[in-house]
Design an enzyme around this catalytic site. Sequence first.
Site, PDB file in Angstrom:
ATOM      1  N   GLY A  92      34.916  37.788  39.977  1.00  0.00           N
ATOM      2  CA  GLY A  92      34.364  37.438  41.261  1.00  0.00           C
ATOM      3  C   GLY A  92      33.047  37.747  41.310  1.00  0.00           C
ATOM      4  O   GLY A  92      32.391  37.297  42.776  1.00  0.00           O
ATOM      5  N   LYS A 118      45.211  36.254  44.887  1.00  0.00           N
ATOM      6  CA  LYS A 118      44.587  37.708  45.475  1.00  0.00           C
ATOM      7  C   LYS A 118      45.238  37.641  47.206  1.00  0.00           C
ATOM      8  O   LYS A 118      46.215  37.101  47.298  1.00  0.00           O
ATOM      9  CB  LYS A 118      43.277  37.955  45.503  1.00  0.00           C
ATOM     10  N   SER A 145      35.624  34.990  36.138  1.00  0.00           N
ATOM     11  CA  SER A 145      34.461  34.031  36.605  1.00  0.00           C
ATOM     12  C   SER A 145      34.956  32.842  35.682  1.00  0.00           C
ATOM     13  O   SER A 145      34.036  32.052  35.248  1.00  0.00           O
ATOM     14  CB  SER A 145      32.955  34.376  36.502  1.00  0.00           C
ATOM     15  N   HIS A 160      45.675  45.350  37.731  1.00  0.00           N
ATOM     16  CA  HIS A 160      44.441  44.465  37.953  1.00  0.00           C
ATOM     17  C   HIS A 160      43.277  45.222  38.317  1.00  0.00           C
ATOM     18  O   HIS A 160      43.534  46.346  39.104  1.00  0.00           O
ATOM     19  CB  HIS A 160      44.855  43.282  39.124  1.00  0.00           C
ATOM     20  N   GLU A 170      39.665  41.729  31.197  1.00  0.00           N
ATOM     21  CA  GLU A 170      38.845  41.085  32.430  1.00  0.00           C
ATOM     22  C   GLU A 170      37.761  42.107  32.567  1.00  0.00           C
ATOM     23  O   GLU A 170      37.996  43.052  33.414  1.00  0.00           O
ATOM     24  CB  GLU A 170      39.907  41.100  33.635  1.00  0.00           C
ATOM     25  N   GLY A 225      38.824  33.176  41.688  1.00  0.00           N
ATOM     26  CA  GLY A 225      38.293  32.114  42.665  1.00  0.00           C
ATOM     27  C   GLY A 225      38.749  30.890  42.303  1.00  0.00           C
ATOM     28  O   GLY A 225      38.678  29.781  43.237  1.00  0.00           O
ATOM     29  N   ASN A 250      45.487  33.930  39.896  1.00  0.00           N
ATOM     30  CA  ASN A 250      45.723  35.007  40.899  1.00  0.00           C
ATOM     31  C   ASN A 250      45.048  34.732  42.139  1.00  0.00           C
ATOM     32  O   ASN A 250      43.650  34.779  42.290  1.00  0.00           O
ATOM     33  CB  ASN A 250      44.993  36.287  40.198  1.00  0.00           C
ATOM     34  N   GLU A 306      41.254  45.261  40.614  1.00  0.00           N
ATOM     35  CA  GLU A 306      41.387  45.483  42.049  1.00  0.00           C
ATOM     36  C   GLU A 306      42.299  46.728  42.463  1.00  0.00           C
ATOM     37  O   GLU A 306      41.875  47.421  43.242  1.00  0.00           O
ATOM     38  CB  GLU A 306      41.376  44.317  42.994  1.00  0.00           C
TER      39      GLU A 306
END
Length: 262
Positions: free
Chosen positions: A181, A12, A221, A103, A175, A243, A10, A105
Amino acid sequence: MARKFFVAGNWKMNTNRKSACALADGIVHKLDEALVGKADAVEVGLCPPFVYLSDVARLVTNGRAKAWLGAQDLYTQDNGAFTGEISAAMLKDVGVHFVLCGHSERRHVIGEGDDLINAKVKKALAEGLRVILCIGETLDQRKANQTLEVNRRQVQAGLAGVGAGQLANLVIAYEPVWAIGTGVTASPAQAQEVHAQVRKLLADLYSRAAAEAMQIQYGGSVKPDNAAELMGQPDIDGALVGGASLKVEDFVAIIAAAARVA
Ligand code: PEP
């Protein structure tokens, strides 16, 4: 039949046109080496920003799809006065195979609730897109012993009205919000505990066979050095990676870890 692993990146709101193409190209070129004969056991997906989907589509599909192309979100309507939104038909038009729904976020930064996420899940499935439904508790919820309750609610609400016949196109990503993150990863045992609970819930909601067939990814992570141990847990079927999916070497190493475990 053994479940396949599914490792999805992802991206982002990162990359630009040039770096998105370089990233996709770099990953695709290293896939055969990373998968070492396990191409049938490990699926790979890339979720670039909407505006680079067409560019990345050209790089990931080369006769046969080497990696699935994913979008980070979609809207529930076909067309019309919905400024800024993207429909399922538009995504399919540029070669998208799967879409993330819910997600963390989208839930916690943009403010999406369970009803909207459920409508997105149903719309994507109805349009023949594969869905990764993301669920996960916040740190406060975990500390308050609400982990099971929160994940149960997000699964039940996210899948309301989704029939057993549609589950073949559904993936769940657990998640934990506190691990996204942050560099803090759920331990393999913590992740496995929730994955097993989610699979049990799916068995109660649908059937044991449906639950056993469902891919449940872990996200939060995931890095080259923790991927194998996480994916080595019995109910963890891959990873949703933020990430570390932005670096060719790291993402390919996570794919290679899946291939080793598969
Ligand atoms: C994610 O965005 O879904 C995610 C898991 O991010 P990260 O790997 O950076 O924690």
